[in-house]
Motif scaffolding. Structure first.
Motif, PDB file in Angstrom:
ATOM      1  N   LEU A 258       0.716  -1.334  -0.287  1.00  0.00           N
ATOM      2  CA  LEU A 258       0.180  -0.008   0.042  1.00  0.00           C
ATOM      3  C   LEU A 258       1.007   1.187  -0.196  1.00  0.00           C
ATOM      4  O   LEU A 258       1.903   1.245   0.695  1.00  0.00           O
ATOM      5  N   PRO A 259       0.441   2.257  -0.650  1.00  0.00           N
ATOM      6  CA  PRO A 259       1.151   3.732  -0.460  1.00  0.00           C
ATOM      7  C   PRO A 259       1.106   4.122   0.861  1.00  0.00           C
ATOM      8  O   PRO A 259       0.013   3.763   1.528  1.00  0.00           O
ATOM      9  N   SER A 260       2.187   4.778   1.222  1.00  0.00           N
ATOM     10  CA  SER A 260       2.427   5.127   2.635  1.00  0.00           C
ATOM     11  C   SER A 260       1.592   6.061   3.132  1.00  0.00           C
ATOM     12  O   SER A 260       1.189   6.165   4.343  1.00  0.00           O
ATOM     13  N   HIS A 261       0.971   6.858   2.172  1.00  0.00           N
ATOM     14  CA  HIS A 261       0.023   7.936   2.764  1.00  0.00           C
ATOM     15  C   HIS A 261      -1.288   7.298   3.095  1.00  0.00           C
ATOM     16  O   HIS A 261      -2.220   8.247   3.412  1.00  0.00           O
ATOM     17  N   ILE A 262      -1.768   6.178   2.542  1.00  0.00           N
ATOM     18  CA  ILE A 262      -3.008   5.611   2.680  1.00  0.00           C
ATOM     19  C   ILE A 262      -3.057   4.540   3.580  1.00  0.00           C
ATOM     20  O   ILE A 262      -4.103   3.898   4.147  1.00  0.00           O
ATOM     21  N   SER A 263      -1.609   3.745   3.847  1.00  0.00           N
ATOM     22  CA  SER A 263      -1.326   2.460   4.310  1.00  0.00           C
ATOM     23  C   SER A 263      -2.435   2.299   5.826  1.00  0.00           C
ATOM     24  O   SER A 263      -3.019   1.601   6.250  1.00  0.00           O
ATOM     25  N   ASP A 264      -1.936   3.449   6.696  1.00  0.00           N
ATOM     26  CA  ASP A 264      -2.476   3.670   7.924  1.00  0.00           C
ATOM     27  C   ASP A 264      -3.977   3.502   8.002  1.00  0.00           C
ATOM     28  O   ASP A 264      -4.711   2.871   8.632  1.00  0.00           O
ATOM     29  N   THR A 265      -4.711   4.391   7.039  1.00  0.00           N
ATOM     30  CA  THR A 265      -5.904   4.465   6.951  1.00  0.00           C
ATOM     31  C   THR A 265      -6.866   2.836   6.879  1.00  0.00           C
ATOM     32  O   THR A 265      -7.843   2.547   7.366  1.00  0.00           O
ATOM     33  N   VAL A 266      -6.178   2.453   5.671  1.00  0.00           N
ATOM     34  CA  VAL A 266      -6.650   1.236   5.070  1.00  0.00           C
ATOM     35  C   VAL A 266      -6.386   0.046   6.237  1.00  0.00           C
ATOM     36  O   VAL A 266      -7.350  -0.819   6.295  1.00  0.00           O
ATOM     37  N   ASN A 267      -5.374   0.106   6.847  1.00  0.00           N
ATOM     38  CA  ASN A 267      -5.159  -0.997   7.941  1.00  0.00           C
ATOM     39  C   ASN A 267      -6.277  -0.752   9.084  1.00  0.00           C
ATOM     40  O   ASN A 267      -6.754  -1.607   9.665  1.00  0.00           O
ATOM     41  N   GLN A 268      -6.571   0.471   9.614  1.00  0.00           N
ATOM     42  CA  GLN A 268      -7.395   0.959  10.702  1.00  0.00           C
ATOM     43  C   GLN A 268      -8.904   0.443  10.041  1.00  0.00           C
ATOM     44  O   GLN A 268      -9.676  -0.034  10.855  1.00  0.00           O
ATOM     45  N   TRP A 269      -9.023   0.657   8.861  1.00  0.00           N
ATOM     46  CA  TRP A 269     -10.264   0.133   8.325  1.00  0.00           C
ATOM     47  C   TRP A 269     -10.535  -1.007   8.583  1.00  0.00           C
ATOM     48  O   TRP A 269     -11.776  -1.793   8.702  1.00  0.00           O
ATOM     49  N   TRP A 270      -9.672  -1.801   8.071  1.00  0.00           N
ATOM     50  CA  TRP A 270      -9.701  -3.551   8.284  1.00  0.00           C
ATOM     51  C   TRP A 270      -9.891  -3.828   9.759  1.00  0.00           C
ATOM     52  O   TRP A 270     -10.626  -4.760  10.078  1.00  0.00           O
ATOM     53  N   ASN A 271      -9.209  -3.007  10.713  1.00  0.00           N
ATOM     54  CA  ASN A 271      -9.477  -3.434  12.018  1.00  0.00           C
ATOM     55  C   ASN A 271     -10.907  -3.311  12.456  1.00  0.00           C
ATOM     56  O   ASN A 271     -11.456  -3.948  13.480  1.00  0.00           O
TER      57      ASN A 271
ATOM     58  N   CYS B 287      -6.597  -4.310  -4.661  1.00  0.00           N
ATOM     59  CA  CYS B 287      -5.953  -3.631  -5.894  1.00  0.00           C
ATOM     60  C   CYS B 287      -6.254  -2.248  -5.557  1.00  0.00           C
ATOM     61  O   CYS B 287      -7.008  -1.845  -5.050  1.00  0.00           O
ATOM     62  N   VAL B 288      -5.031  -1.463  -6.043  1.00  0.00           N
ATOM     63  CA  VAL B 288      -4.900  -0.203  -5.754  1.00  0.00           C
ATOM     64  C   VAL B 288      -4.469   0.779  -6.704  1.00  0.00           C
ATOM     65  O   VAL B 288      -3.587   0.293  -7.531  1.00  0.00           O
ATOM     66  N   ASP B 289      -5.118   1.700  -6.977  1.00  0.00           N
ATOM     67  CA  ASP B 289      -5.002   2.693  -8.120  1.00  0.00           C
ATOM     68  C   ASP B 289      -4.088   3.886  -7.293  1.00  0.00           C
ATOM     69  O   ASP B 289      -4.696   4.707  -6.516  1.00  0.00           O
ATOM     70  N   LYS B 290      -2.879   3.851  -7.081  1.00  0.00           N
ATOM     71  CA  LYS B 290      -1.999   4.779  -6.576  1.00  0.00           C
ATOM     72  C   LYS B 290      -2.150   6.139  -7.000  1.00  0.00           C
ATOM     73  O   LYS B 290      -2.094   7.110  -6.160  1.00  0.00           O
ATOM     74  N   ASP B 291      -2.493   6.470  -8.337  1.00  0.00           N
ATOM     75  CA  ASP B 291      -2.663   7.782  -8.655  1.00  0.00           C
ATOM     76  C   ASP B 291      -4.079   8.434  -8.377  1.00  0.00           C
ATOM     77  O   ASP B 291      -3.846   9.721  -8.078  1.00  0.00           O
ATOM     78  N   GLU B 292      -4.885   7.675  -7.881  1.00  0.00           N
ATOM     79  CA  GLU B 292      -6.219   8.147  -7.658  1.00  0.00           C
ATOM     80  C   GLU B 292      -6.508   8.077  -6.049  1.00  0.00           C
ATOM     81  O   GLU B 292      -7.649   8.422  -5.588  1.00  0.00           O
ATOM     82  N   ASN B 293      -5.618   7.479  -5.322  1.00  0.00           N
ATOM     83  CA  ASN B 293      -5.941   7.303  -3.747  1.00  0.00           C
ATOM     84  C   ASN B 293      -7.092   6.348  -3.707  1.00  0.00           C
ATOM     85  O   ASN B 293      -8.090   6.827  -2.615  1.00  0.00           O
TER      86      ASN B 293
ATOM     87  N   ASN C  92      -6.716  12.777   2.331  1.00  0.00           N
ATOM     88  CA  ASN C  92      -6.283  13.211   3.608  1.00  0.00           C
ATOM     89  C   ASN C  92      -6.311  12.594   4.547  1.00  0.00           C
ATOM     90  O   ASN C  92      -6.758  12.692   5.906  1.00  0.00           O
ATOM     91  N   LYS C  93      -6.084  11.279   4.233  1.00  0.00           N
ATOM     92  CA  LYS C  93      -5.983  10.095   5.281  1.00  0.00           C
ATOM     93  C   LYS C  93      -7.329   9.793   5.717  1.00  0.00           C
ATOM     94  O   LYS C  93      -7.675   9.118   6.910  1.00  0.00           O
ATOM     95  N   ARG C  94      -8.482  10.490   5.235  1.00  0.00           N
ATOM     96  CA  ARG C  94      -9.875  10.020   5.775  1.00  0.00           C
ATOM     97  C   ARG C  94     -10.539   9.410   4.501  1.00  0.00           C
ATOM     98  O   ARG C  94     -10.478   9.787   3.406  1.00  0.00           O
ATOM     99  N   ILE C  95     -11.613   8.434   4.804  1.00  0.00           N
ATOM    100  CA  ILE C  95     -12.319   7.708   3.594  1.00  0.00           C
ATOM    101  C   ILE C  95     -13.476   8.667   3.396  1.00  0.00           C
ATOM    102  O   ILE C  95     -14.344   9.068   4.059  1.00  0.00           O
TER     103      ILE C  95
END
Length: 290
Positions: free
Chosen positions: A156-169, A225-231, A264-267
């Motif tokens: 995962l791109p670093s700028h969304i990694s924490d958000t996605v992992n928290q979403w999964w939690n 699957c991740v679209d890194k350009d579109e977050n 900005n790290k928010r869904i």
């Protein structure tokens, strides 16, 4: 290009373009039934066209990954009201020329409303689901085992990694406090069968109802699957558990595809896609699920 060909199949009935992307070994899963090869897949397409073909696209979102991509679309009639549409989500493996495997999830509850049919009528029209053998593994008996998180499945791109992992939690660990910390207050949430809503409260209520109707519920990642350009990203996963249905306990698996848009790290937008009527048919569940 594959995105346009998928859409052209349902909006124009263009089988030829998409057929050129299908291999002899391609597997196309829809309504929990897997079709193999062009003959079976074409039959599935034609049935889909009979049910929700030749509609117009009112919303689309593409997620272009390297080997895996996803597409979310909403289809409706020209004269339909704002909430009269059917949504489809495609998650597929490809080599940029051909589709190797594809999983299509249709919001069949929304489809029943669009067709003005009773859910029981549409259930009978769905293909017979694949047989599924579920293990009796109970993760609660293995507290020291490691449970996969999104970073284990893909880079995962670093700028969304924490958000996605928290979403999964929120789902795997049932960490409900995560809703407030990772969702925008005005996030647009689409839950299959429940329609579109602003904010995360309905999604939180839905999560609670699902887990409270199931014993030993456990969420398992399958692919991302991740679209890194579109977050944006699509997550293929499922929920296992013992479902309590009219006093009886049934071991079930609920396939899910979630499409997330992050700023900005928010869904800020999420589509949670489940083919409810295929699930009812596979396990003989009563209506509604929650």
């Amino acid at each position: 290009m594959m995105f346009n060909q998928l859409i052209a199949l349902y909006t124009e009935g263009d089988l030829a373009q998409l057929s050129s992307r299908i291999l002899h070994s391609t597997a196309w899963k829809q309504h929990d039934f897997t079709a193999y090869g062009s003959m079976q897949i074409n039959k599935l397409w034609l049935k889909s066209l009979e049910q929700f073909g030749f509609l117009q696209v009112t919303k689309r979102h593409e997620i272009q990954g390297d080997n895996f991509s996803a597409l979310y679309v909403e289809l409706s009639k020209e004269s339909a009201l704002e909430n009269e549409y059917v949504s489809l989500t495609f998650f597929f493996e490809h080599n940029n020329e051909h589709i190797k495997r594809l999983h299509c999830v249709v919001d069949t509850l929304a489809l029943a409303r669009l067709l003005q049919q009773e859910p029981s009528v549409l259930i009978n029209a769905l293909p017979t689901p694949d047989p599924l053998l579920l293990s009796q593994f109970d993760h609660q008996l293995h507290p020291k085992s490691y449970h996969a998180i999104p970073n284990d499945v893909c880079n995962l791109p670093s700028h969304i990694s924490d958000t996605v992992n928290q979403w999964w939690n929120i789902w795997q660990e049932k960490q409900l406090v995560g809703f407030k910390s990772i969702y925008s207050d005005t996030a647009q949430i689409q839950i299959a069968g429940f329609g579109s809503h602003e904010g995360f409260k309905q999604l939180r209520d839905f999560q609670l109802k699902v887990h409270n109707r199931m014993n030993r519920s456990y969420c398992q990642l399958e692919n991302i699957c991740v679209d890194k350009d579109e977050n944006s990203l699509a997550v293929k996963w499922h929920i296992d558990g013992d479902y309590i249905d009219n006093g009886k306990i049934k071991r079930i698996r609920v396939p899910v595809i979630s499409v997330l848009m992050i700023e900005n790290k928010r869904i800020v937008e999420e589509q949670l896609q489940i083919d409810w009527l295929a699930l009812y048919k596979q396990y003989g569940l009563s209506y509604p699920f929650v």
